[in-house]
Scaffold this motif. Structure first.
Motif, PDB file in Angstrom:
ATOM      1  N   ILE A 247       0.750  -1.154   0.020  1.00  0.00           N
ATOM      2  CA  ILE A 247       0.104  -0.071  -0.161  1.00  0.00           C
ATOM      3  C   ILE A 247       0.704   1.320  -0.133  1.00  0.00           C
ATOM      4  N   ARG A 248       1.946   1.323   1.019  1.00  0.00           N
ATOM      5  CA  ARG A 248       2.822   2.463   1.102  1.00  0.00           C
ATOM      6  C   ARG A 248       3.540   2.664  -0.170  1.00  0.00           C
ATOM      7  N   ARG A 249       4.082   1.574  -0.879  1.00  0.00           N
ATOM      8  CA  ARG A 249       4.844   1.663  -2.284  1.00  0.00           C
ATOM      9  C   ARG A 249       3.798   2.079  -3.358  1.00  0.00           C
ATOM     10  N   GLY A 250       2.512   1.620  -3.414  1.00  0.00           N
ATOM     11  CA  GLY A 250       1.440   2.179  -4.235  1.00  0.00           C
ATOM     12  C   GLY A 250       1.248   3.556  -4.171  1.00  0.00           C
ATOM     13  N   VAL A 251       1.043   4.097  -2.922  1.00  0.00           N
ATOM     14  CA  VAL A 251       0.741   5.474  -2.651  1.00  0.00           C
ATOM     15  C   VAL A 251       1.894   6.291  -2.999  1.00  0.00           C
ATOM     16  N   ARG A 252       3.247   6.130  -2.938  1.00  0.00           N
ATOM     17  CA  ARG A 252       4.558   6.792  -3.315  1.00  0.00           C
ATOM     18  C   ARG A 252       4.544   6.931  -4.814  1.00  0.00           C
ATOM     19  N   ARG A 253       4.158   5.751  -5.679  1.00  0.00           N
ATOM     20  CA  ARG A 253       4.566   5.903  -6.711  1.00  0.00           C
ATOM     21  C   ARG A 253       3.038   6.374  -7.565  1.00  0.00           C
ATOM     22  N   GLY A 254       2.029   6.787  -7.111  1.00  0.00           N
ATOM     23  CA  GLY A 254       0.899   7.242  -7.545  1.00  0.00           C
ATOM     24  C   GLY A 254       0.157   6.100  -8.178  1.00  0.00           C
ATOM     25  N   ALA A 255      -0.019   4.916  -7.612  1.00  0.00           N
ATOM     26  CA  ALA A 255      -0.758   4.003  -8.182  1.00  0.00           C
ATOM     27  C   ALA A 255      -2.242   4.255  -8.057  1.00  0.00           C
ATOM     28  N   HIS A 256      -3.268   3.799  -8.963  1.00  0.00           N
ATOM     29  CA  HIS A 256      -4.606   4.060  -8.765  1.00  0.00           C
ATOM     30  C   HIS A 256      -5.287   2.985  -7.905  1.00  0.00           C
ATOM     31  N   TYR A 257      -5.033   1.636  -8.445  1.00  0.00           N
ATOM     32  CA  TYR A 257      -6.060   0.580  -7.933  1.00  0.00           C
ATOM     33  C   TYR A 257      -5.096  -0.313  -7.101  1.00  0.00           C
ATOM     34  N   SER A 258      -3.871  -0.339  -6.817  1.00  0.00           N
ATOM     35  CA  SER A 258      -3.401  -1.346  -6.013  1.00  0.00           C
ATOM     36  C   SER A 258      -3.383  -0.835  -4.623  1.00  0.00           C
ATOM     37  N   PRO A 259      -3.520   0.164  -4.075  1.00  0.00           N
ATOM     38  CA  PRO A 259      -3.773   0.803  -2.703  1.00  0.00           C
ATOM     39  C   PRO A 259      -5.040   0.160  -2.308  1.00  0.00           C
ATOM     40  N   PHE A 260      -6.129   0.316  -2.993  1.00  0.00           N
ATOM     41  CA  PHE A 260      -7.430  -0.219  -2.617  1.00  0.00           C
ATOM     42  C   PHE A 260      -7.601  -1.620  -2.667  1.00  0.00           C
ATOM     43  N   MET A 261      -6.977  -2.306  -3.502  1.00  0.00           N
ATOM     44  CA  MET A 261      -7.061  -3.747  -3.580  1.00  0.00           C
ATOM     45  C   MET A 261      -6.028  -4.345  -2.298  1.00  0.00           C
ATOM     46  N   LEU A 262      -5.216  -3.809  -2.008  1.00  0.00           N
ATOM     47  CA  LEU A 262      -4.269  -4.195  -1.029  1.00  0.00           C
ATOM     48  C   LEU A 262      -4.906  -3.997   0.417  1.00  0.00           C
ATOM     49  N   THR A 263      -5.483  -2.886   0.359  1.00  0.00           N
ATOM     50  CA  THR A 263      -6.238  -2.493   1.718  1.00  0.00           C
ATOM     51  C   THR A 263      -7.484  -3.653   1.769  1.00  0.00           C
ATOM     52  N   LEU A 264      -7.885  -4.106   0.826  1.00  0.00           N
ATOM     53  CA  LEU A 264      -8.869  -5.207   0.815  1.00  0.00           C
ATOM     54  C   LEU A 264      -8.218  -6.340   1.738  1.00  0.00           C
ATOM     55  N   LEU A 265      -7.161  -6.607   0.867  1.00  0.00           N
ATOM     56  CA  LEU A 265      -6.468  -7.618   1.488  1.00  0.00           C
ATOM     57  C   LEU A 265      -6.233  -7.656   3.060  1.00  0.00           C
ATOM     58  N   LEU A 266      -5.715  -6.387   3.492  1.00  0.00           N
ATOM     59  CA  LEU A 266      -5.365  -5.985   4.553  1.00  0.00           C
ATOM     60  C   LEU A 266      -6.462  -6.291   5.725  1.00  0.00           C
ATOM     61  N   VAL A 267      -7.728  -5.781   5.152  1.00  0.00           N
ATOM     62  CA  VAL A 267      -8.937  -6.053   6.150  1.00  0.00           C
ATOM     63  C   VAL A 267      -9.211  -7.705   6.081  1.00  0.00           C
ATOM     64  N   PHE A 268      -9.155  -8.291   5.132  1.00  0.00           N
ATOM     65  CA  PHE A 268      -9.431  -9.594   5.136  1.00  0.00           C
ATOM     66  C   PHE A 268      -8.543 -10.452   6.049  1.00  0.00           C
ATOM     67  N   LEU A 269      -7.063  -9.966   5.940  1.00  0.00           N
ATOM     68  CA  LEU A 269      -6.273 -10.669   7.052  1.00  0.00           C
ATOM     69  C   LEU A 269      -6.620 -10.273   8.643  1.00  0.00           C
ATOM     70  N   GLY A 270      -7.019  -8.977   8.688  1.00  0.00           N
ATOM     71  CA  GLY A 270      -7.422  -8.887  10.127  1.00  0.00           C
ATOM     72  C   GLY A 270      -8.466  -9.605  10.546  1.00  0.00           C
ATOM     73  N   LEU A 271      -9.776  -9.654   9.844  1.00  0.00           N
ATOM     74  CA  LEU A 271     -10.679 -10.255  10.167  1.00  0.00           C
ATOM     75  C   LEU A 271     -10.681 -11.851  10.317  1.00  0.00           C
ATOM     76  N   SER A 272      -9.708 -12.412   9.193  1.00  0.00           N
ATOM     77  CA  SER A 272      -9.159 -13.615   9.513  1.00  0.00           C
ATOM     78  C   SER A 272      -8.450 -14.068  10.674  1.00  0.00           C
ATOM     79  N   GLY A 273      -7.743 -13.137  11.353  1.00  0.00           N
ATOM     80  CA  GLY A 273      -7.068 -13.253  12.467  1.00  0.00           C
ATOM     81  C   GLY A 273      -7.914 -13.601  13.609  1.00  0.00           C
ATOM     82  N   LEU A 274      -9.010 -12.689  13.497  1.00  0.00           N
ATOM     83  CA  LEU A 274     -10.070 -12.520  14.564  1.00  0.00           C
ATOM     84  C   LEU A 274     -10.953 -13.984  14.522  1.00  0.00           C
ATOM     85  N   GLY A 275     -11.169 -14.435  13.379  1.00  0.00           N
ATOM     86  CA  GLY A 275     -11.939 -15.506  13.237  1.00  0.00           C
ATOM     87  C   GLY A 275     -11.043 -16.761  13.586  1.00  0.00           C
ATOM     88  N   ILE A 276      -9.688 -16.715  13.441  1.00  0.00           N
ATOM     89  CA  ILE A 276      -9.050 -17.871  13.907  1.00  0.00           C
ATOM     90  C   ILE A 276      -8.972 -17.944  15.492  1.00  0.00           C
TER      91      ILE A 276
END
Length: 335
Positions: A247-276
């Motif tokens: 996410i940080r790399r995508g923001v620094r290089r001005g990416a349009h799509y990868s920050p959002f997609m990786l944030t979705l992955l980050l949220v999924f991982l956080g909820l997965s940890g709570l589920g585990i």
């Protein structure tokens, strides 16, 4: 070997919850970000990015609640009784937000600030209440027989309140990266600047929850840190760090799509940890998903309907996002 219907229904409910968090998360996040954007035209653009899809996103919340009621009536009864106050606040927040969404575009310039405030506070209250619900579920509920045995304010704990604040930060980052993907110009540049502070704050929240949860619950600590579980679960925090770096790399290089997609992955991982952490309990600390499940005949009957309706919702969701793809500008309007 028979079909494990309670497990199938848990997968359906988890899937519905994830779809809701993913889709309504950035939607609510836009309201949370409103105070950082003062220009009325930019606020119009922010709302127009979700205008065609915001109400459809909440279909998943309805589906998840209905599935919990039908498939796990014991869990539904206990959770509704234990969390009546935060769930009611969540509904009020969603109602105020929805009304503000519709009325803001029809209000005069002098009255628009009223609906802006309703949109902001509705989004914050709905998000905060959802986080409190998650934190309270992790803490668990006292159950006597098949009834909730605690008080009306047992959910009001420091951990649950912290989870509420954490979800506000999470949805704000989702909304921020969504706007990076859907807008251009100065508004997009402002979202780029906001993304890194929000990401750092979210990582601190995840770190705090990751320490607080096993410290308060020895059984969760054993789940994560005993061998061989430690080796199996180590990819979760590793992927969190990798996603944050992306996410940080995508923001620094001005990416349009990868920050959002990786944030979705980050949220999924956080909820997965709570589920585990709480698996296979549906009502910690003692009621499993099989204990809380409805009779097999009911689960099987409802599954037929679910397998029919879920593909329809998925097709509708995909089509609406496809039709309204692309950037949103100041020339676009909501009618």
């Amino acid at each position: 070997m028979g079909i494990d219907l309670p497990l199938i229904w848990l997968v359906i409910i988890v899937f519905s919850t994830m779809m809701y968090v993913v889709m309504d998360g950035f939607d609510l996040g836009i309201g949370i970000l409103f105070p950082w954007v003062r220009d009325s035209g930019d606020r119009d653009v922010m709302m127009n990015t979700v205008a065609p899809i915001w109400d459809g996103n909440e279909t998943w919340l309805v589906l998840g609640g209905a599935a919990l009621f039908g498939a796990f009536p014991l869990a539904y009864a206990v959770i509704l009784d234990a969390l009546a106050i935060p769930l009611t606040l969540m509904l009020f927040g969603l109602i105020f937000r929805g009304v503000a969404f519709e009325f803001r575009f029809k209000a005069t310039a002098e009255k628009r600030h009223i609906w802006d405030k309703a949109f902001i506070w509705g989004s914050i209250f709905a998000t905060f209440s959802q986080g409190v619900v998650v934190g309270a579920i992790i803490n668990g509920f006292p159950v006597n027989g098949r009834s909730y045995a605690g008080g009306a304010l047992d959910w009001l704990t420091p951990f649950a309140l912290f989870c509420g604040l954490g979800l506000v930060v999470t949805y704000a980052l989702l909304g921020c990266t969504w706007l990076v993907m859907k807008t251009a110009g100065e508004l997009q540049a402002r979202m780029y600047r906001l993304a890194t502070p929000l990401l750092i704050t979210l990582l601190l929240v995840l770190a705090a929850v990751s320490v607080w949860t096993p410290s308060a619950h020895p059984e969760i600590a054993a789940r994560w840190f005993q061998l061989p579980n430690l080796f199996w679960l180590l990819p979760v925090p590793a992927l969190v760090l990798l996603s944050a770096w992306g996410i940080r790399r995508g923001v620094r290089r001005g990416a349009h799509y990868s920050p959002f997609m990786l944030t979705l992955l980050l949220v999924f991982l956080g909820l997965s940890g709570l589920g585990i952490s709480i698996w296979p309990l549906l009502i910690p600390p003692s009621i499993s998903l099989w204990d809380a499940a409805a009779p097999p005949q009911s689960l099987g009957f409802m599954l037929v309907g679910a397998l029919f309706i879920i593909p329809i919702i998925l097709v509708y969701t995909f089509w609406s996002y496809y039709v309204f793809r692309g950037k949103v500008s100041h020339d676009d309007g909501y009618h």
